[in-house]
Structure formats: structure tokens, C-alpha cells
Design a protein around this motif. Structure first.
Motif, mmCIF file in Angstrom:
data_model
loop_
_atom_site.group_PDB
_atom_site.id
_atom_site.type_symbol
_atom_site.label_atom_id
_atom_site.label_comp_id
_atom_site.label_asym_id
_atom_site.label_seq_id
_atom_site.Cartn_x
_atom_site.Cartn_y
_atom_site.Cartn_z
ATOM 1 N N LYS A 125 0.842 -1.205 0.000
ATOM 2 C CA LYS A 125 0.000 0.000 0.000
ATOM 3 C C LYS A 125 0.878 1.257 0.000
ATOM 4 C CE LYS A 125 -4.065 -1.994 2.243
ATOM 5 N NZ LYS A 125 -4.775 -2.110 3.528
ATOM 6 N N ILE A 151 -5.026 2.745 -8.392
ATOM 7 C CA ILE A 151 -5.134 1.488 -7.625
ATOM 8 C C ILE A 151 -5.468 0.340 -8.590
ATOM 9 C CG2 ILE A 151 -6.495 0.194 -5.927
ATOM 10 C CD1 ILE A 151 -6.824 2.680 -4.311
ATOM 11 N N TRP A 253 -0.009 5.267 3.449
ATOM 12 C CA TRP A 253 -1.189 4.860 2.666
ATOM 13 C C TRP A 253 -2.492 5.227 3.362
ATOM 14 C CZ3 TRP A 253 -4.658 1.379 4.765
ATOM 15 C CH2 TRP A 253 -4.212 0.628 5.847
ATOM 16 N N PHE A 257 -5.871 5.825 1.033
ATOM 17 C CA PHE A 257 -6.895 4.808 0.782
ATOM 18 C C PHE A 257 -8.156 5.111 1.594
ATOM 19 C CE2 PHE A 257 -4.920 0.948 -1.260
ATOM 20 C CZ PHE A 257 -3.637 1.439 -1.429
ATOM 21 N N SER A 262 -9.152 0.180 0.755
ATOM 22 C CA SER A 262 -8.234 -0.631 1.537
ATOM 23 C C SER A 262 -8.738 -2.080 1.615
ATOM 24 C CB SER A 262 -8.104 -0.021 2.942
ATOM 25 O OG SER A 262 -7.304 -0.823 3.736
ATOM 26 N N PHE A 265 -8.214 -3.792 -1.658
ATOM 27 C CA PHE A 265 -6.797 -4.117 -1.847
ATOM 28 C C PHE A 265 -6.410 -5.330 -0.996
ATOM 29 C CE2 PHE A 265 -2.261 -3.957 -1.634
ATOM 30 C CZ PHE A 265 -1.877 -3.501 -2.885
ATOM 31 N N ASP A 266 -6.904 -5.354 0.248
ATOM 32 C CA ASP A 266 -6.584 -6.485 1.137
ATOM 33 C C ASP A 266 -7.059 -7.804 0.539
ATOM 34 O OD1 ASP A 266 -5.475 -4.738 2.915
ATOM 35 O OD2 ASP A 266 -7.201 -4.711 4.295
ATOM 36 N N TRP A 282 2.399 -2.718 8.406
ATOM 37 C CA TRP A 282 1.584 -1.830 7.582
ATOM 38 C C TRP A 282 1.522 -0.417 8.154
ATOM 39 C CZ3 TRP A 282 -0.200 -3.787 2.981
ATOM 40 C CH2 TRP A 282 -0.128 -5.175 2.844
#
Ligand code: A3P
Length: 284
Positions: A125, A151, A253, A257, A262, A265-266, A282
Motif C-alpha cells: 500500500k 489502484i 497509505w 486509501f 483498503s 486491496f486487502d 503496515w
């Protein structure tokens, strides 16, 4: 794969490269590049801490002598394998060589275990946010229209060097003793420990005072203010749009985000990295 993502990029073996810097012929030649036993490669996905490691290693090699990073540009101390072959070939040994290439596009001799590799990786991220700014800064890349679009481009591998997930997996799955994996987050958290590991890996022994010099001259503020390390003289960047040594934070990030972005993305991260024994920090 289809057409290249945009006019700024072309595909070489499925990986997007910038037209302005790379070409197919020289990328093809890398397969047969002769690796020396004392070569040290810094390999990274872009924006993972390459420049930081270039400076750190340059200093380790000269026992912390600051003139090495005050007088000589990054590109000249640690030239790029895929873009500066003549410079690499003209380097005095031991050579420090930088590369963004994924493992499978590296020279055959490196893949077979010759030379040493320090692979730097960073949580994706923060890498993505840094890459987003880098696209704005670089004259040879299309400036992203907005963060959400970027993204999706990053997830779809439609950026220079392609998929972060494949790149990191390709390197990290490799447990060859000639490869040392170092995270950006570890460098931020405990640089003493990283320097110790790097020295052990390279067979170097530094005094405490020399280690202090390495730490000082590779620190964020000192690198940001040093024209030889902050890329401020490099013509491919438009400094009206930002700086290369930008923020240097773990967890940046979170300012970019949304919660939904987020979570999306995860999901991709967990699906893509399944089975890989890799834990990122993170946030600090
Ligand atoms: P940010 O954009 O998040 O600030 P690379 O060299 O692989 O392109 O990576 C660039 C990133 O590393 C940038 O991240 C840059 O600011 C950060 N960086 C460079 N030198 C650093 C240092 N000494 N300490 C912390 N971060 C550093």
C-alpha cells in the motif's frame, strides 16, 4: 495481456517497460550477462527503498566514507542493469548493480546463484502511494488521472514493471543463500540490525563509528538534502510536481486509501499472496 496499457509503455515478456529508457534488444541480452562472484545486486519493485539501499550499501563498501555519496551520483555508484549496461561493464569490481527486473528476467547466472542479491521489499500500500506520486513526477510515465484509477492499474499490473504481487512472490519464494531479503519497514524500524545483517551477508566488518556514519548519511533528511542522492539533477523528473525523496513513512497509505479501497486491496493481496510466508508491517 493484449495491447500495452498506454503509449508510454511496451511489453517485454509480459512486463511493461518505459519506451524512453528501455528497449527489447538490450533486455534480451541480459539473459547472457556475465555475473561475477563479487557482484552485489540490489533488486526491488519500484518505490520499495532502492535508493535508500543504494546509498546504504555504497557507504558500507567504503566503511562509511561520506565522500562516496557526496561526490558521486546514485546512478554512477550503483548503475541499472537493464538500462545502463555500458556503465555496469565499466564499473570497477566489486560492482554494485541495481535492478527492477523480476526474478525470471534476471541473467541466467544470477538465477543459478552466482553473485549476491539484496532484495528490498515494502508493504504494497505504501509502495502504491509512492508509485502514484512517482508517476506524476516522471516525465516518461503517464500521470494518473486519480488515485482510484491508479489502484486499479496497479492491481491489474498495468504499470511499469507490472504486478507487484508476482514480482515479490518471484523473489521472495527464492530461498537461495545468495539472496538476502530486507524490508523497508525493517530499515525504518531498526536500521542498526539491517546494517548488521547486510555486513554479515557481504563479509564486511565496520566499527561503531563507521556504522554511525552509514546511518547518518543514509538518513532521510541527509539524503533529501544531498543532490547526489535526491535525484534533483536527474532530467527525467519534473520537480514542479514533487520530490523524489518524498515522505519516507511507513503507513502513509492511510492518508490516501478509503476504507473501501483498503478492503478491496486487502482481498486482492490475500488472494495473490496465499501460501507465502511473508508478514509486512503496515503502520508504525
Ligand atoms: P515515499 O514516496 O513513500 O516517500 P525507490 O528508491 O525504490 O524509488 O523508493 C523511493 C521511496 O523511498 C520514497 O518513498 C522515498 O521517499 C523513500 N526513501 C528514500 N530514501 C529514504 C530514507 N533514507 N529513509 C526513508 N525513506 C526513504
Amino acid at each position: 495481456m493484449g495491447d500495452p496499457p498506454n503509449d508510454w509503455l511496451f511489453y517485454f515478456r509480459g512486463i511493461p517497460f518505459m519506451h524512453q529508457i528501455y528497449n527489447t534488444e538490450s533486455l534480451e541480452k541480459l539473459e547472457d550477462f556475465e555475473v561475477m562472484d563479487d557482484d552485489v545486486f540490489i533488486t526491488t519493485y519500484p518505490k520499495s527503498g532502492t535508493t535508500w539501499m543504494q546509498v546504504l550499501l555504497s557507504l558500507v563498501y567504503v566503511e562509511g566514507d561520506e565522500s562516496r555519496v557526496k561526490d558521486i551520483n546514485n546512478f554512477d555508484r550503483a548503475p541499472w542493469l537493464e538500462a545502463m549496461m555500458n556503465d555496469v561493464l565499466n564499473r570497477k569490481r566489486p560492482r554494485l548493480i541495481s535492478s527492477h527486473l523480476p526474478f525470471n528476467l534476471q541473467p541466467r547466472m544470477l538465477r543459478e546463484g552466482k553473485g549476491k542479491v539484496i532484495h528490498v521489499l515494502r508493504n504494497p500500500k505504501d509502495t502504491l502511494v509512492s508509485f502514484y506520486h512517482f508517476h506524476k513526477l516522471t516525465k516518461f510515465l503517464e500521470s494518473p488521472s486519480d488515485f482510484q484509477t491508479f489502484i486499479e492499474q496497479f492491481i491489474d499490473a498495468k504499470v511499469f514493471i507490472g504486478s507487484w504481487f508476482n514480482h515479490v512472490r518471484g523473489w521472495y519464494e527464492n530461498t537461495h543463500p545468495n539472496i538476502l531479503h530486507v524490508t523497508y519497514e525493517d530499515m525504518t524500524n531498526d536500521l542498526d540490525d539491517v546494517i548488521k545483517k547486510v555486513c554479515e551477508f557481504l563479509g564486511k566488518s565496520l566499527t561503531n563509528q563507521q556504522v554511525e556514519s552509514v546511518k547518518h548519511h543514509s538518513s532521510f533528511n541527509v539524503m533529501r538534502d544531498n543532490p547526489k542522492t535526491n535525484h534533483s539533477k536527474v532530467e527525467i523528473f519534473d520537480f514542479e510536481k514533487g520530490t523524489f525523496i518524498r515522505k519516507g513513512k511507513v503507513g502513509d497509505w492511510k492518508d490516501y486509501f478509503t476504507v473501501a479501497q483498503s478492503e478491496r486491496f486487502d482481498d486482492v493481496y490475500h488472494e495473490s499472496m496465499v501460501g507465502l510466508d511473508l508478514d509486512f508491517i503496515w503502520d508504525l
